[in-house]
Design a protein around this motif. Structure first.
Motif, PDB file in Angstrom:
ATOM      1  N   PRO A   1       0.788  -1.062  -0.046  1.00 36.88           N
ATOM      2  CA  PRO A   1       0.187   0.074  -0.222  1.00 36.88           C
ATOM      3  C   PRO A   1       0.638   1.390  -0.375  1.00 36.88           C
ATOM      4  N   ARG A   2       0.463   2.387  -0.879  1.00 36.09           N
ATOM      5  CA  ARG A   2       0.706   3.695  -0.837  1.00 36.09           C
ATOM      6  C   ARG A   2       1.906   3.718   0.573  1.00 36.09           C
ATOM      7  N   ASN A   3       0.549   3.675   1.448  1.00 34.98           N
ATOM      8  CA  ASN A   3       1.243   4.655   2.826  1.00 34.98           C
ATOM      9  C   ASN A   3       1.527   3.372   3.987  1.00 34.98           C
ATOM     10  N   ALA A   4       2.376   2.584   3.598  1.00 31.58           N
ATOM     11  CA  ALA A   4       2.442   0.836   4.408  1.00 31.58           C
ATOM     12  C   ALA A   4       3.337   1.231   5.265  1.00 31.58           C
ATOM     13  N   ALA A   5       3.129   0.657   6.129  1.00 30.46           N
ATOM     14  CA  ALA A   5       4.093   1.227   7.689  1.00 30.46           C
ATOM     15  C   ALA A   5       4.936  -0.149   8.002  1.00 30.46           C
ATOM     16  N   PHE A   6       5.843  -0.563   7.598  1.00 34.72           N
ATOM     17  CA  PHE A   6       6.354  -1.895   7.212  1.00 34.72           C
ATOM     18  C   PHE A   6       6.665  -2.211   5.833  1.00 34.72           C
ATOM     19  N   HIS A   7       7.882  -2.974   5.619  1.00 34.68           N
ATOM     20  CA  HIS A   7       8.068  -3.082   3.980  1.00 34.68           C
ATOM     21  C   HIS A   7       8.760  -4.906   4.405  1.00 34.68           C
ATOM     22  N   VAL A   8       8.002  -5.806   2.915  1.00 34.34           N
ATOM     23  CA  VAL A   8       8.264  -7.342   3.378  1.00 34.34           C
ATOM     24  C   VAL A   8       9.193  -7.150   2.622  1.00 34.34           C
ATOM     25  N   GLY A   9       9.851  -6.620   1.388  1.00 34.39           N
ATOM     26  CA  GLY A   9      11.258  -6.825   0.240  1.00 34.39           C
ATOM     27  C   GLY A   9      11.231  -8.003  -0.198  1.00 34.39           C
ATOM     28  N   LEU A  10       9.568  -9.197  -0.574  1.00 36.44           N
ATOM     29  CA  LEU A  10      10.238 -10.015  -1.306  1.00 36.44           C
ATOM     30  C   LEU A  10       9.837  -9.351  -2.932  1.00 36.44           C
ATOM     31  N   ARG A  11      11.383  -9.652  -3.281  1.00 33.94           N
ATOM     32  CA  ARG A  11      11.960  -9.681  -4.950  1.00 33.94           C
ATOM     33  C   ARG A  11      10.805 -10.272  -5.767  1.00 33.94           C
ATOM     34  N   PRO A  12      10.675  -9.656  -6.798  1.00 32.18           N
ATOM     35  CA  PRO A  12       9.320 -10.289  -7.971  1.00 32.18           C
ATOM     36  C   PRO A  12      10.953 -11.094  -8.342  1.00 32.18           C
ATOM     37  N   GLY A  13      10.618 -12.842  -9.368  1.00 31.87           N
ATOM     38  CA  GLY A  13      11.154 -13.262  -9.288  1.00 31.87           C
ATOM     39  C   GLY A  13      12.413 -14.701  -7.793  1.00 31.87           C
ATOM     40  N   SER A  14      12.492 -13.774  -7.129  1.00 32.09           N
ATOM     41  CA  SER A  14      12.442 -14.408  -5.518  1.00 32.09           C
ATOM     42  C   SER A  14      11.955 -15.632  -6.171  1.00 32.09           C
ATOM     43  N   ARG A  15      12.422 -17.303  -5.864  1.00 25.96           N
ATOM     44  CA  ARG A  15      11.922 -18.456  -5.030  1.00 25.96           C
ATOM     45  C   ARG A  15      11.707 -19.109  -4.054  1.00 25.96           C
TER      46      ARG A  15
END
Length: 230
Positions: free
Chosen positions: A123-137
């Motif tokens: 979300p644009r007002n994210a209170a946290f960042h998960v850091g899951l990158r596209p391409g990760s497996r």
């Protein structure tokens, strides 16, 4: 001739054999000779040779310098188109649910024995960042997204009880399996009659959430995406 729902179904034998050739090559990490493929399928080598030549000409298989056959780049192109179509359909849905719930929404697709992240929307007002990158497996049984894909498929002997439970519930839930201190809730997306993708929400494990409500959101999201793809 095959049967489904008690009714005979005509099978195009040549096409069926060609598809079986591709499936057999997909399981061979080091490629196969025409003789190997013939033995695996129980078909005469001359028939397999003709099939391989046709598939080679269309780019569905490739042939290495040592003469062994492997899957070709045309399959990669087709797979990429499937992934792109899935992203086009799922993208707006992921953004909507992410903004509405204030959570990270993720999309995974099956690639062999792994689940591969196609998208992660915060979300644009994210209170946290998960850091899951596209391409990760990660291996399918490791976390909620992969488990959801497996749960969307028919049961197999000796499967993890968590997958059996996820199949009964319609969604999978795990904590700290993929991202430390985060819980993932995911449901399978059916593409062309097969569970080949999953959509999920990621929430901080230490926060109190209505897991039943989030599960309903995820299942409904997967259903909307699946129906849009048909």
């Amino acid at each position: 001739m095959d049967t489904r729902a008690g009714k005979p179904v005509e099978v195009a034998q040549t096409l069926d054999r060609g598809l079986r050739v591709l499936e057999t090559l997909a399981d061979a990490q080091d490629g196969m000779t025409a003789t190997d493929v013939a033995a695996a399928l129980g078909v005469h080598r001359s028939i397999v040779a003709r099939l391989l030549t046709t598939l080679l000409n269309r780019g569905y298989v490739g042939r290495r310098r040592d003469g062994r056959y492997v899957l070709g780049t045309t399959l990669l192109s087709l797979a990429r188109r499937v992934s792109n179509n899935l992203l086009v359909v799922a993208g707006p849905e992921l953004s909507e649910v992410s903004e509405r719930l204030g959570l990270t929404a993720v999309l995974h697709i099956a690639d062999g024995a792994d689940a591969v992240a196609l998208a992660s929307v915060e979300p644009r007002n994210a209170a946290f960042h998960v850091g899951l990158r596209p391409g990760s497996r990660h291996p399918l049984p490791q976390a909620a997204s992969g488990m959801a894909i497996l749960a969307g498929r028919p049961p197999v002997e000796g499967e993890d009880p968590e997958i059996t439970e996820a199949r009964a519930l319609g969604y999978a839930k795990t904590t700290s399996r993929l991202v430390p201190n985060f819980t993932g809730i995911a449901a399978p997306i059916t593409i062309a009659g097969e569970a080949e993708a999953a959509v999920g929400l990621i929430v901080p494990a230490h926060e109190v959430h209505d897991d039943d409500m989030l599960a309903r959101e995820v299942v409904a999201l997967a259903d909307r995406i699946g129906r849009a793809l048909h």
